[in-house]
Design a protein around this motif. Structure first.
Motif, PDB file in Angstrom:
ATOM      1  N   SER A   1      -2.198  -5.525   3.271  1.00  0.00           N
ATOM      2  CA  SER A   1      -2.596  -6.580   2.017  1.00  0.00           C
ATOM      3  C   SER A   1      -3.231  -6.060   0.849  1.00  0.00           C
ATOM      4  CB  SER A   1      -3.343  -7.488   2.323  1.00  0.00           C
ATOM      5  OG  SER A   1      -4.873  -7.823   2.683  1.00  0.00           O
ATOM      6  N   ALA A   2      -4.251  -4.726   0.902  1.00  0.00           N
ATOM      7  CA  ALA A   2      -5.122  -4.836  -0.543  1.00  0.00           C
ATOM      8  C   ALA A   2      -3.929  -3.899  -0.984  1.00  0.00           C
ATOM      9  CB  ALA A   2      -5.958  -3.742  -0.248  1.00  0.00           C
ATOM     10  N   ARG A   3      -3.402  -3.158  -0.360  1.00  0.00           N
ATOM     11  CA  ARG A   3      -2.705  -1.815  -0.511  1.00  0.00           C
ATOM     12  C   ARG A   3      -1.645  -2.975  -1.636  1.00  0.00           C
ATOM     13  NH1 ARG A   3      -3.969   1.119   3.709  1.00  0.00           N
ATOM     14  NH2 ARG A   3      -2.505   1.065   5.061  1.00  0.00           N
ATOM     15  N   ILE A   4      -0.703  -3.430  -1.671  1.00  0.00           N
ATOM     16  CA  ILE A   4       0.381  -4.288  -1.577  1.00  0.00           C
ATOM     17  C   ILE A   4       0.331  -5.104  -3.066  1.00  0.00           C
ATOM     18  CG2 ILE A   4       1.529  -6.277  -0.943  1.00  0.00           C
ATOM     19  CD1 ILE A   4       1.714  -5.924   1.870  1.00  0.00           C
ATOM     20  N   TYR A   5      -1.251  -5.265  -2.806  1.00  0.00           N
ATOM     21  CA  TYR A   5      -1.889  -5.667  -3.923  1.00  0.00           C
ATOM     22  C   TYR A   5      -1.729  -4.660  -5.594  1.00  0.00           C
ATOM     23  CZ  TYR A   5      -4.740  -8.956  -6.461  1.00  0.00           C
ATOM     24  OH  TYR A   5      -5.030 -10.319  -7.542  1.00  0.00           O
ATOM     25  N   ASP A   6      -2.425  -3.402  -4.550  1.00  0.00           N
ATOM     26  CA  ASP A   6      -2.771  -2.801  -5.940  1.00  0.00           C
ATOM     27  C   ASP A   6      -0.883  -1.996  -6.278  1.00  0.00           C
ATOM     28  OD1 ASP A   6      -4.316  -0.082  -6.864  1.00  0.00           O
ATOM     29  OD2 ASP A   6      -2.373   0.938  -5.711  1.00  0.00           O
ATOM     30  N   TYR A   7       0.088  -2.169  -5.455  1.00  0.00           N
ATOM     31  CA  TYR A   7       1.214  -1.882  -5.466  1.00  0.00           C
ATOM     32  C   TYR A   7       1.983  -3.050  -6.892  1.00  0.00           C
ATOM     33  CZ  TYR A   7       6.052  -1.634  -6.245  1.00  0.00           C
ATOM     34  OH  TYR A   7       7.948  -1.112  -7.110  1.00  0.00           O
ATOM     35  N   TRP A   8       1.215  -4.312  -6.900  1.00  0.00           N
ATOM     36  CA  TRP A   8       2.184  -5.118  -8.052  1.00  0.00           C
ATOM     37  C   TRP A   8       0.911  -5.176  -9.039  1.00  0.00           C
ATOM     38  CZ3 TRP A   8       0.858  -9.468  -3.005  1.00  0.00           C
ATOM     39  CH2 TRP A   8       2.539  -9.438  -2.803  1.00  0.00           C
ATOM     40  N   LEU A   9      -0.012  -4.642  -9.038  1.00  0.00           N
ATOM     41  CA  LEU A   9      -1.279  -4.598 -10.161  1.00  0.00           C
ATOM     42  C   LEU A   9      -0.566  -3.150 -10.651  1.00  0.00           C
ATOM     43  CD1 LEU A   9      -4.734  -5.426  -9.440  1.00  0.00           C
ATOM     44  CD2 LEU A   9      -3.278  -7.096 -10.485  1.00  0.00           C
ATOM     45  N   GLY A  10       0.153  -2.043 -10.408  1.00  0.00           N
ATOM     46  CA  GLY A  10       0.539  -1.166 -11.597  1.00  0.00           C
ATOM     47  C   GLY A  10       0.248  -0.222 -10.452  1.00  0.00           C
ATOM     48  N   GLY A  11      -0.747  -0.099  -9.576  1.00  0.00           N
ATOM     49  CA  GLY A  11      -1.587   0.924  -9.362  1.00  0.00           C
ATOM     50  C   GLY A  11      -1.164   1.582  -8.577  1.00  0.00           C
ATOM     51  N   LYS A  12      -1.545   3.213  -8.012  1.00  0.00           N
ATOM     52  CA  LYS A  12      -1.179   4.111  -7.418  1.00  0.00           C
ATOM     53  C   LYS A  12      -1.272   4.587  -5.709  1.00  0.00           C
ATOM     54  CE  LYS A  12       0.739   5.240 -11.484  1.00  0.00           C
ATOM     55  NZ  LYS A  12       2.098   5.080 -11.300  1.00  0.00           N
TER      56      LYS A  12
END
Length: 261
Positions: free
Chosen positions: A12-23
């Motif tokens: 979930s944290a990495r999915i959220y990171d993707y949604w926020l434009g993270g790498k």
């Protein structure tokens, strides 16, 4: 206790990171995130509205309520306006403890979530269900005889009803001093219900043993039982003490802030 690391299973944290434009995400996370966007195209705006709510809530508590201690549970990967950055921009002596169970989150947090010289930040490897592994080590940084703001943003949906999320929150707040605060945002089951149900199904199919449980406004409000809910109550994130005009969007979450008397 850190979750076993498997990059082929979405988190979930990495999915959220993707949604926020993270790498800081893997192919499995990106696939789950894209499937969620296909089911609910507004999710990217929603998660950004949630981060903006975090910044306003922390800023309000630090500036107007004098809170200097924050316990951030389910931290997620570092991004803009992290809890300690907002709090210490108001009061440099603020002290923050971050808690997460994902090894990538913890690695990045220790590297990037660094305190101002006057304050402190600490990082704990624990699951929200393991309060006995959270509170004693957190007490090395936070003074639990004084008020603490507990941050539970987009994390309680990962605690199924069978694990008694209401009991976990109640025990957590019972351990804190009067004048402490509870800050919650939680995905909604009663806003765009068809899209949310489909999005949840798609993400849950890719999350491994972790499953999301969406809840409605009444169920989310119940987390604040026994506390003094601050105005404007339990609302969508963009409507909680907005700065300027409220965005014209139907954000699929409910949030609120409450005080322990």
């Amino acid at each position: 206790m850190t979750s076993p690391f498997d990059p082929t299973v979405a988190h979930s944290a990495r999915i959220y990171d993707y949604w926020l434009g993270g790498k800081d995400n893997f192919a499995a996370d990106r696939e789950a995130a894209k499937q969620a966007i296909a089911a609910n195209p507004g999710i990217v705006f929603d998660v950004r509205a949630n981060r903006a709510f975090l910044a306003r809530a922390v800023g309000y508590l630090a500036d107007e309520r004098g809170i200097r201690q924050f316990l951030d549970l389910g931290t997620g990967l570092p991004t803009a306006n992290n809890t300690h950055e907002v709090a210490q921009s108001v009061a440099p002596d603020s002290r923050i403890v971050y808690v997460d169970s994902d090894p990538i989150v913890l690695t990045h947090a220790r590297a990037l979530l660094t305190s101002s010289p006057a304050g402190a930040t600490a990082y704990l490897d624990a699951d929200l269900r393991e309060l006995d592994q959270i509170l004693p080590p957190a007490a090395q940084t936070l003074d639990f005889s004084k008020p603490v703001a507990v941050m539970l943003l987009i994390v309680l949906h990962l605690i199924p009803d069978s694990d008694d999320p209401y009991g976990i929150v109640a025990r957590l707040m019972d351990s804190l001093a009067p004048g402490s605060y509870l800050v919650i945002s939680h995905p909604a089951s009663d806003i765009k219900p068809a899209a949310i149900a489909e999005m949840t199904k798609r993400i849950n199919a890719r999350l491994g043993p972790a499953r999301g449980t969406m809840r409605d406004r009444g169920e989310i409000t119940r987390f604040f039982d026994g506390l003094q809910l601050l105005e404007p109550g339990v609302v969508q994130p963009q409507a909680w003490r907005p700065v300027g005009a409220v965005p014209d969007a139907d954000v699929t979450a409910w949030c609120g802030v409450a005080r322990k008397a």
